[in-house]
Design a protein around this motif. Structure first.
Motif, PDB file in Angstrom:
ATOM      1  N   THR A 134       1.042  -1.116  -0.088  1.00  0.00           N
ATOM      2  CA  THR A 134       0.082  -0.036  -0.132  1.00  0.00           C
ATOM      3  C   THR A 134       0.910   1.266  -0.018  1.00  0.00           C
ATOM      4  O   THR A 134       0.461   2.388   0.053  1.00  0.00           O
ATOM      5  CB  THR A 134      -1.005  -0.044   1.190  1.00  0.00           C
ATOM      6  N   LEU A 149      -6.904  -0.535  -2.122  1.00  0.00           N
ATOM      7  CA  LEU A 149      -8.106  -1.421  -1.615  1.00  0.00           C
ATOM      8  C   LEU A 149      -8.841  -2.106  -2.555  1.00  0.00           C
ATOM      9  O   LEU A 149      -9.024  -3.284  -1.978  1.00  0.00           O
ATOM     10  CB  LEU A 149      -8.732  -0.460  -0.511  1.00  0.00           C
ATOM     11  N   PRO A 150      -9.033  -2.002  -3.547  1.00  0.00           N
ATOM     12  CA  PRO A 150      -9.743  -2.645  -4.471  1.00  0.00           C
ATOM     13  C   PRO A 150      -8.888  -4.017  -4.682  1.00  0.00           C
ATOM     14  O   PRO A 150      -9.415  -4.890  -5.075  1.00  0.00           O
ATOM     15  CB  PRO A 150      -9.901  -2.007  -5.829  1.00  0.00           C
ATOM     16  N   ARG A 153      -9.332  -6.372  -2.166  1.00  0.00           N
ATOM     17  CA  ARG A 153     -10.572  -6.817  -2.046  1.00  0.00           C
ATOM     18  C   ARG A 153     -10.498  -8.139  -3.297  1.00  0.00           C
ATOM     19  O   ARG A 153     -11.072  -9.160  -2.989  1.00  0.00           O
ATOM     20  CB  ARG A 153     -11.761  -5.978  -2.539  1.00  0.00           C
ATOM     21  N   GLN A 181      -9.905   0.551   7.368  1.00  0.00           N
ATOM     22  CA  GLN A 181     -10.229   0.054   5.830  1.00  0.00           C
ATOM     23  C   GLN A 181      -9.643  -1.062   5.276  1.00  0.00           C
ATOM     24  O   GLN A 181     -10.223  -1.622   4.168  1.00  0.00           O
ATOM     25  CB  GLN A 181      -9.591   1.418   5.000  1.00  0.00           C
ATOM     26  N   CYS A 182      -8.543  -1.313   5.591  1.00  0.00           N
ATOM     27  CA  CYS A 182      -7.918  -2.495   5.282  1.00  0.00           C
ATOM     28  C   CYS A 182      -8.295  -3.713   5.748  1.00  0.00           C
ATOM     29  O   CYS A 182      -8.570  -4.966   4.721  1.00  0.00           O
ATOM     30  CB  CYS A 182      -6.198  -2.520   5.793  1.00  0.00           C
ATOM     31  N   GLU A 184     -11.372  -4.044   6.336  1.00  0.00           N
ATOM     32  CA  GLU A 184     -12.986  -4.245   5.575  1.00  0.00           C
ATOM     33  C   GLU A 184     -12.829  -4.783   4.135  1.00  0.00           C
ATOM     34  O   GLU A 184     -13.578  -5.301   3.550  1.00  0.00           O
ATOM     35  CB  GLU A 184     -13.739  -2.718   5.752  1.00  0.00           C
ATOM     36  N   ALA A 185     -11.440  -4.360   3.630  1.00  0.00           N
ATOM     37  CA  ALA A 185     -11.084  -4.717   2.315  1.00  0.00           C
ATOM     38  C   ALA A 185     -10.901  -6.306   2.141  1.00  0.00           C
ATOM     39  O   ALA A 185     -10.808  -6.912   1.095  1.00  0.00           O
ATOM     40  CB  ALA A 185     -10.304  -3.947   1.669  1.00  0.00           C
TER      41      ALA A 185
END
Length: 222
Positions: A134, A149-150, A153, A181-182, A184-185
């Motif tokens: 990242t 992040l995509p 995912r 955020q990481c 959740e992805a």
């Protein structure tokens, strides 16, 4: 949910003390850079061999080096329990992953921000972890790239389809502001350098990061 503090942000003159400070973490993340694959030089095999002997937690080696096919197995043989190489540098990623596993380590595959994931999805059966960078690899303390992040995912979705037990690691700019955020992805292993070693209380910083990736019921994000 595993926390792997990066010793890139530690005091290189006091590595043993700085390793002991992260004994509440899951891993010690050790960045090996060769000044070829990335424009920075850190440490190599002799230092990793010494760190493995004194680390209170397993060592997670991230090899930002050319020709990992030749050099990576030595890190597994030295006792690093997780060895991650860059797909951009490996001639035979599948063969190398199998060699690392045969040497007793977990095999990780890292992808730089500009590297797509899809072409490497079929390597999953031979991997234990995928590392989504990242930040651009090479230096600590850089800003988190949310546009990755995509990809996190996409890797998590591939792992779901494959059905195996493969971890998804994020490395670069991971902090109290970005770790949720990481998670959740779909990430479940978090490398944090300055967010841990820059804190007044290293143990407290690790505990705070760990708490952020658990929901209020105490369950981790799935």
């Amino acid at each position: 949910m595993q926390i792997s503090p990066s010793i890139l942000s530690a005091d290189f003159a006091n590595l043993e003390a700085d390793l002991l400070a992260i004994r509440s973490a899951d891993w010690a993340h050790v960045d090996v850079m060769d000044n070829h694959f990335v424009p920075n030089l850190t440490l190599g095999l002799p230092v990793v061999e010494a760190l493995v002997k004194v680390s209170p937690v397993p060592v997670d080696c991230h090899l930002m080096i050319d020709d990992p096919d030749r050099w990576a197995p030595g890190y597994a043989e030295a006792g690093a329990q997780l060895v991650t190489f860059h797909v951009e540098a490996a001639a035979d990623p599948r063969g190398l992953a199998r060699t690392l596993r045969a040497a007793g380590a977990r095999a990780g595959l890292a992808v730089k921000p500009g590297t797509p994931w899809a072409p490497y999805e079929d390597l999953l059966p031979d991997l234990d972890m995928v590392l989504v960078m990242t930040v651009e690899p090479g230096f600590g303390g850089q800003s988190f790239m949310a546009d990755q992040l995509p990809k996190v995912r996409a890797v998590r979705e591939s792992v779901r389809r494959f059905g195996g037990e493969v971890w998804v690691q994020v490395d670069g700019g991971v902090s109290a502001q970005t770790i949720e955020q990481c998670a959740e992805a779909g990430a479940d292993v978090f490398v944090a350098g300055s967010a841990v070693y820059g804190a007044d209380d290293v143990g407290e910083a690790i505990a705070e990061l760990r708490a952020l990736v658990k929901d209020p019921g105490g369950h981790t994000h799935s």
